[in-house]
Design a protein around this motif. Structure first.
Motif, PDB file in Angstrom:
ATOM      1  N   VAL A  91      10.310  16.845  48.838  1.00 50.11           N
ATOM      2  CA  VAL A  91       9.328  15.872  49.306  1.00 50.11           C
ATOM      3  C   VAL A  91       9.561  14.504  48.680  1.00 50.11           C
ATOM      4  O   VAL A  91       9.409  13.477  49.325  1.00 50.11           O
ATOM      5  N   ASN A  92       9.924  14.493  47.420  1.00 49.76           N
ATOM      6  CA  ASN A  92      10.193  13.216  46.748  1.00 49.76           C
ATOM      7  C   ASN A  92      11.175  13.483  45.622  1.00 49.76           C
ATOM      8  O   ASN A  92      10.872  14.181  44.666  1.00 49.76           O
ATOM      9  N   LYS A  93      12.357  12.925  45.787  1.00 51.33           N
ATOM     10  CA  LYS A  93      13.455  13.183  44.858  1.00 51.33           C
ATOM     11  C   LYS A  93      13.361  12.224  43.688  1.00 51.33           C
ATOM     12  O   LYS A  93      13.047  11.041  43.869  1.00 51.33           O
ATOM     13  N   VAL A  94      13.621  12.718  42.493  1.00 48.57           N
ATOM     14  CA  VAL A  94      13.685  11.820  41.333  1.00 48.57           C
ATOM     15  C   VAL A  94      14.911  10.929  41.491  1.00 48.57           C
ATOM     16  O   VAL A  94      16.003  11.412  41.795  1.00 48.57           O
ATOM     17  N   LEU A  95      14.726   9.626  41.317  1.00 47.93           N
ATOM     18  CA  LEU A  95      15.809   8.683  41.601  1.00 47.93           C
ATOM     19  C   LEU A  95      16.735   8.470  40.417  1.00 47.93           C
ATOM     20  O   LEU A  95      17.922   8.687  40.492  1.00 47.93           O
ATOM     21  N   ASP A  96      16.163   8.008  39.317  1.00 45.43           N
ATOM     22  CA  ASP A  96      17.003   7.700  38.162  1.00 45.43           C
ATOM     23  C   ASP A  96      16.729   8.723  37.073  1.00 45.43           C
ATOM     24  O   ASP A  96      15.788   9.499  37.157  1.00 45.43           O
ATOM     25  N   HIS A 117       4.654   7.385  48.851  1.00 48.71           N
ATOM     26  CA  HIS A 117       5.136   8.069  47.645  1.00 48.71           C
ATOM     27  C   HIS A 117       6.633   7.898  47.448  1.00 48.71           C
ATOM     28  O   HIS A 117       7.159   8.228  46.402  1.00 48.71           O
ATOM     29  N   ASP A 118       7.296   7.378  48.464  1.00 47.98           N
ATOM     30  CA  ASP A 118       8.741   7.216  48.365  1.00 47.98           C
ATOM     31  C   ASP A 118       9.088   5.805  47.881  1.00 47.98           C
ATOM     32  O   ASP A 118       8.694   4.821  48.518  1.00 47.98           O
ATOM     33  N   GLU A 155      12.191  17.645  37.999  1.00 45.96           N
ATOM     34  CA  GLU A 155      10.974  16.833  38.195  1.00 45.96           C
ATOM     35  C   GLU A 155      10.838  16.292  39.618  1.00 45.96           C
ATOM     36  O   GLU A 155       9.874  15.590  39.916  1.00 45.96           O
ATOM     37  N   SER A 156      11.774  16.610  40.501  1.00 47.79           N
ATOM     38  CA  SER A 156      11.583  16.236  41.908  1.00 47.79           C
ATOM     39  C   SER A 156      10.445  17.068  42.487  1.00 47.79           C
ATOM     40  O   SER A 156      10.170  18.174  42.032  1.00 47.79           O
ATOM     41  N   ILE A 157       9.804  16.506  43.509  1.00 49.63           N
ATOM     42  CA  ILE A 157       8.665  17.188  44.135  1.00 49.63           C
ATOM     43  C   ILE A 157       9.163  18.044  45.294  1.00 49.63           C
ATOM     44  O   ILE A 157       9.909  17.554  46.147  1.00 49.63           O
ATOM     45  N   GLY A 167       9.538   6.909  41.678  1.00 47.52           N
ATOM     46  CA  GLY A 167      10.859   7.518  41.575  1.00 47.52           C
ATOM     47  C   GLY A 167      10.967   8.577  40.494  1.00 47.52           C
ATOM     48  O   GLY A 167      12.031   9.141  40.277  1.00 47.52           O
ATOM     49  N   SER A 168       9.853   8.862  39.817  1.00 48.12           N
ATOM     50  CA  SER A 168       9.910   9.805  38.696  1.00 48.12           C
ATOM     51  C   SER A 168       9.441  11.207  39.091  1.00 48.12           C
ATOM     52  O   SER A 168       9.257  12.054  38.232  1.00 48.12           O
ATOM     53  N   GLY A 169       9.233  11.421  40.399  1.00 47.20           N
ATOM     54  CA  GLY A 169       8.665  12.691  40.840  1.00 47.20           C
ATOM     55  C   GLY A 169       7.188  12.510  41.101  1.00 47.20           C
ATOM     56  O   GLY A 169       6.343  12.982  40.350  1.00 47.20           O
ATOM     57  N   ILE A 188      12.291  12.192  53.450  1.00 46.68           N
ATOM     58  CA  ILE A 188      11.183  11.624  52.673  1.00 46.68           C
ATOM     59  C   ILE A 188       9.900  11.492  53.452  1.00 46.68           C
ATOM     60  O   ILE A 188       8.842  11.372  52.873  1.00 46.68           O
TER      61      ILE A 188
END
Lengths: 649, 649
Positions: free
Chosen positions: B166-171, A554-555, B130-132, A581-583, B24
């Protein structure tokens, strides 16, 4: 002039034939159903032909709803005696133009023509079997000596009052619908609409429908959402075995999906966090027996889950949907690591219905060999006790021929008649001390049969895995050995993340590039990728793979690393990296191959027997002859030209 | 060195970025779930996280089965106060690094970070929406003045004890998941995995899944069998709009089925006498808005049935599966003959949510006209009373422009200000007596608006049918008129068997070549085929076609006659003729277009809003960009070359 008379003349003139059944349109006329009212006076709802079964059994009447019949050919019994009924079906049998058997999907009913009804008797003289008839008549008890206890309707017969030939069989059929005269498969497939009338095919398709519905029920009850995903998708770069579909855009093609993998991951990012689909998938494997260019899988994906959760989910699913007629299955399935399976069974889908595992004797032979540097050395054997030691030349040759595809290995097969003889024969090959040690270490009895191979460890195990299966097949076919009965599910876990492609000598994904690595092995991703275990699992049933899945990455950073290890240009799956990368929640899933599952459950000869209209081994549709040529108009529309494959493109 | 530290360094080095979320992999590690046991002491089954709802409501716990959460973001309430819970989802909102809203598919939950938890506060400073996140904390009551009654969880909040990103929004995301900031459709489709997070899309897909399951339930309860039929089939000779699929056989192609028509008829011959399938179908219509190259239909066929039976079946089906949130539908649907629909509504899918039918005034104008011999003359009008008579230039122009595509017709649109004025103006065109008679015969009031057309009857009706819809659309958009609310189903029956193709000027099937004629019209098959009515029916919902079907021909001789009328070479469907001659029961069926049905049910702007991953109006997949180019290897494998369509082939 009545329509019927007209039509008789019209058709005979038109087709240049002297006589034709003039009653062919009778089913198109609205039936006078007032007699149905007489037959049962308790009708309340207009569509309910007869009321709920008094015995409290599941009411069968729904089967006749929306039809012109009052009963199927399988449901009349003593309790219906005296009733005026209407039944329809295929003429299965007739004797003396008097006794008929009418068959439909649900059973057979015996009919009696009264001696006075000469016109019907006349009609029957020229009526071929398998013609469609509609019969109205009164149910009566059979004479005691005529009762057939093997038939659901064996206590009654129907005294025919009115018989209409609804659709006459025209030409001689290529085979009869008699189970003792089973036709060859190629003929059965070409005339599939005849073959489907056999009770075994009826049963296969009906069980299939029921099993799929139970699977849906379980998943819907557990709040999974059935989502249909596209089959026309983007060609995977470098993706082999994908059918392509030309479009009206010159040079641009869809591909037919091999699985909904990318879509189901996007659903997870889209908060459809419990997804399933009974999905059509496509794979062009050329001509491989027992493979179909299109096939069906139960596809499942969920978020915020773990390997343990998914294994539990599938065990619960099978517990819920497994048919009662089959052997019961355990609440929990056995688990085995990939490494253990390879080491003991020589393959990643071990048949655990019998023991006779592969044994390691590397320590005994290692000193004998100049160990090569390009592979790990291994020496393994498999043995069967005296009662299974067969002296068959055919068997011996078949084993030798298996070993020939592993030309770099040393391979020995032998029955150990006596210690002395064996050491004498084997000593020259293995040295006498080694030959002795093999017998001593492994407690091999006189009379045992032994297969020993050494060399490249991977190949040794692969060969012995095949020998294990082949030898037991031989024993079983000879009636000497019987595998355990029943349904033996097995999870294989801890698959490797990567494997070395034999053709390209490059790393490739053992599962697919979106599979997550085991956290404990992540440090090896770049240093020793073949050592990395994946969070992937396969489900094995009786030695055949019926499903597989994984926890996904998921990463996006980790995904990029894995793509780089695989030398896949990440631009080609940029939409997946963007999605991660969008969540995107952590997620995983599984796909079960329903065709193979049903093939094992129904114990059919081939996967084709559980598919309504399968392609043959060449990928052709035997009914229509597809594939076939297309028009110039189509070629123009899709901007393509057919070329000889040897030409330059 | 711990894995996490290693990985932080490893990833930052690998990607050349100074800092990366080092957590992550935390979700990949087995969670210590012992705290779950503390949270609820009544766990009995290992997979059952919390027990059945005390209020007797449908238990929600299955939603959390097979996941690492104990609750969704939509289910915590007063009864959970004091409980230690684990919830997971998307960061929807945050304020002052202290108040957060966590969202998943099932709702939102408010989180509170304690002032002492500085490390989490620090983390939140740079965390994009929107990050998890995974959150563990204790449920507590909100202060009274903070209760949000519009939120299912509005009475509580969760005091965070542990928060993991758990999963960060990147852009930066292309759009926010805020319903008041709806993005353009092209952007929504390109980032469908974001768009699916909107509650309306969630609802559309969830209702779709539920509706399809209810349909299956109804059919399975009525002993229909779900059979999967192939999609790779034989190209229909002369069959337009079929995608083709090249194979490894040079010059030989599959086609993708437009419907399972031939297969379902073969199932009937094969004694699978009650069949259904939710089937994927394919049609290449080039670029047409609101059409999809692949679509889903509920396909049904049964034997020994009649038109009446099939109409009843579908009415019962809808009664069973229609969702409760929608307007209730009647037990029986209105029926209308094709001829009546054309004569009164100018089309075969009339919108019966408003009246204002087309009126016949042919008898008034017939004497005026030199009647052409190549078509039937007709004069019709449609009028709207004073309150709907709009003087809008734009409207008038739009009506005129509609009429321009029927250049051979005479067309008049006018508001009748006064009898005298109207007769004066129209007299020159129609003659004064005719103009007077039109007003008198039809009781037109002063102030009414009138659209009158005459000429080729078929075209007149078509034009007025379009005007009827267009005018009412205008009225409705202007807020002057409202169509009847609710779901208005309508059967259209007695379709013609054949129609004259406008392009080829040849007879073609109005439905398809396997449709049975009405027995009463069979005599006209060769003498006057356009007069023959078919046993075909369409289902209309709110003016849109949502289904259609027919009784099929079961007699091979009749089938051959119909093929000959259509000038179709019977060799091309020889397998169908053989099948009919092998003992094929009378049968019929229907197919319902599920995409359109859901579009109307959910009242969405387009059909695309009820499809998870639709193609755009050009037939492209906006997520992946398919279709795309293919490799030379593929071209070689499939023996094709891409050519310019203007070139000779």
């Amino acid at each position: 002039m009545s329509i019927h008379t007209f039509l008789g003349r019209f058709l005979s003139k038109y087709l240049g034939r002297p006589s034709l059944n003039t009653r062919i349109f009778s089913r198109l006329q609205p039936l006078d159903l007032s007699w149905k009212q007489k037959a049962k006076s308790t009708f309340s709802e207009p569509n309910q032909i007869h009321s709920v079964d008094e015995k409290g059994n599941r009411p069968m009447n729904n089967l006749n709803k929306y039809t012109n019949r009052t009963y199927t050919c399988g449901e009349l019994g003593k309790e219906n005696v005296g009733e005026l009924v209407s039944i329809m079906g295929w003429l299965e049998y007739q004797r003396m133009d008097k006794f008929l058997v009418l068959r439909d999907a649900y059973g057979e009913t015996q009919l009696i023509i009264s001696d006075e009804d000469t016109s019907t008797k006349e009609l029957l003289k020229t009526l071929p079997l398998e013609s469609i008839m509609e019969v109205r008549g009164t149910v009566s008890l059979r004479p005691k000596n005529m009762v057939n206890e093997n038939q659901s309707t064996g206590e009654i017969e129907v005294k025919v009052e009115n018989l209409i030939v609804v659709n006459k069989v025209l030409d001689e059929l290529p085979f009869n619908i008699r189970s003792f005269q089973k036709a060859k498969e190629s003929l059965r497939m070409r005339y599939r609409y005849l073959d489907l009338r056999f009770s075994q095919m009826q049963r296969n398709l009906r069980v299939r429908s029921e099993l799929l519905m139970k699977m849906r029920e379980f998943l819907i009850n557990n709040h999974f959402i059935d989502v249909e995903t596209p089959t026309l998708f983007k060609a995977t770069p470098g993706g082999a075995q994908e059918f392509i579909v030309p479009t009206r855009f010159p040079g641009q093609f869809y591909s037919l999906v091999q699985s909904p993998q990318q879509f189901k991951q996007m659903l997870m990012a889209g908060a459809i966090d419990r997804y399933f689909q009974i999905a059509r998938c496509y794979r062009d494997e050329g001509t491989r027996p027992d493979r179909q260019p299109e096939f069906t899988q139960l596809d499942i994906e969920l978020s915020f889950t773990s390997v343990e959760d998914i294994l539990n989910l599938i065990e619960d699913l099978f517990q819920y949907c497994w048919p009662k007629f089959s052997n019961p299955i355990p609440y929990k399935f056995q688990r085995m690591s990939y490494a253990h399976a390879i080491e003991n069974y020589g393959c990643d889908k071990p048949d655990i219905r019998f023991d006779h595992k592969i044994r390691n004797c590397t320590h005994l032979l290692k000193s004998n060999e100049t160990v090569s540097t390009d592979h790990e050395f291994g020496a393994y054997y498999i043995s069967f006790p005296k009662e299974y030691a067969i002296s068959s030349r055919r068997l011996k040759e078949s084993m030798s021929s298996l070993s020939k595809s592993f030309s770099r290995l040393k391979f020995v097969q032998s029955i150990i008649n006596s210690r002395e003889e064996w050491v004498k024969i084997m000593g020259s090959l293995l040295t006498v001390p080694t030959a002795e040690r093999i017998l001593d270490d492994n407690e091999l009895e006189n009379g045992s049969v032994l297969f020993l191979a050494y060399g490249n460890k991977g190949e040794v195990l692969q060969l012995l895995g095949k020998i294990r299966l082949e030898y037991v097949n031989f024993l079983e076919n000879s009636g000497i050995f019987v595998r355990k009965k029943g349904m033996h599910f097995l999870w294989i876990v801890d698959f490797p993340m990567f494997e070395m492609s034999e053709t390209t000598k490059c790393l490739q994904s053992a599962h697919h590039p979106f599979t997550a690595p085991n956290i404990n092995d992540v440090t090896f991703l770049q240093t020793d990728p073949l050592k990395v275990r994946a969070l992937a699992y396969d489900l094995i049933l009786n030695g055949q793979e019926v499903g597989g899945g994984s926890i996904r990455i998921h990463d996006p950073s980790l995904q990029k690393i894995v793509l780089d290890v695989l030398k896949i240009d990440s631009k080609t799956v940029q939409h997946i990296l963007n999605m991660l990368g969008s969540g995107c929640p952590p997620h995983g899933g599984i796909a079960l191959g329903l065709d193979r599952l049903l093939h094992i459950l129904m114990n059919t000869n081939s996967i084709r027997d559980v598919i309504a209209f399968p392609k043959n081994f060449e990928g052709r549709d035997p009914v229509s002859g597809a594939p076939s040529s297309i028009s110039d108009r189509d070629k123009k529309l899709y901007h393509i030209k057919v070329v000889d494959s040897d030409m330059d493109i």
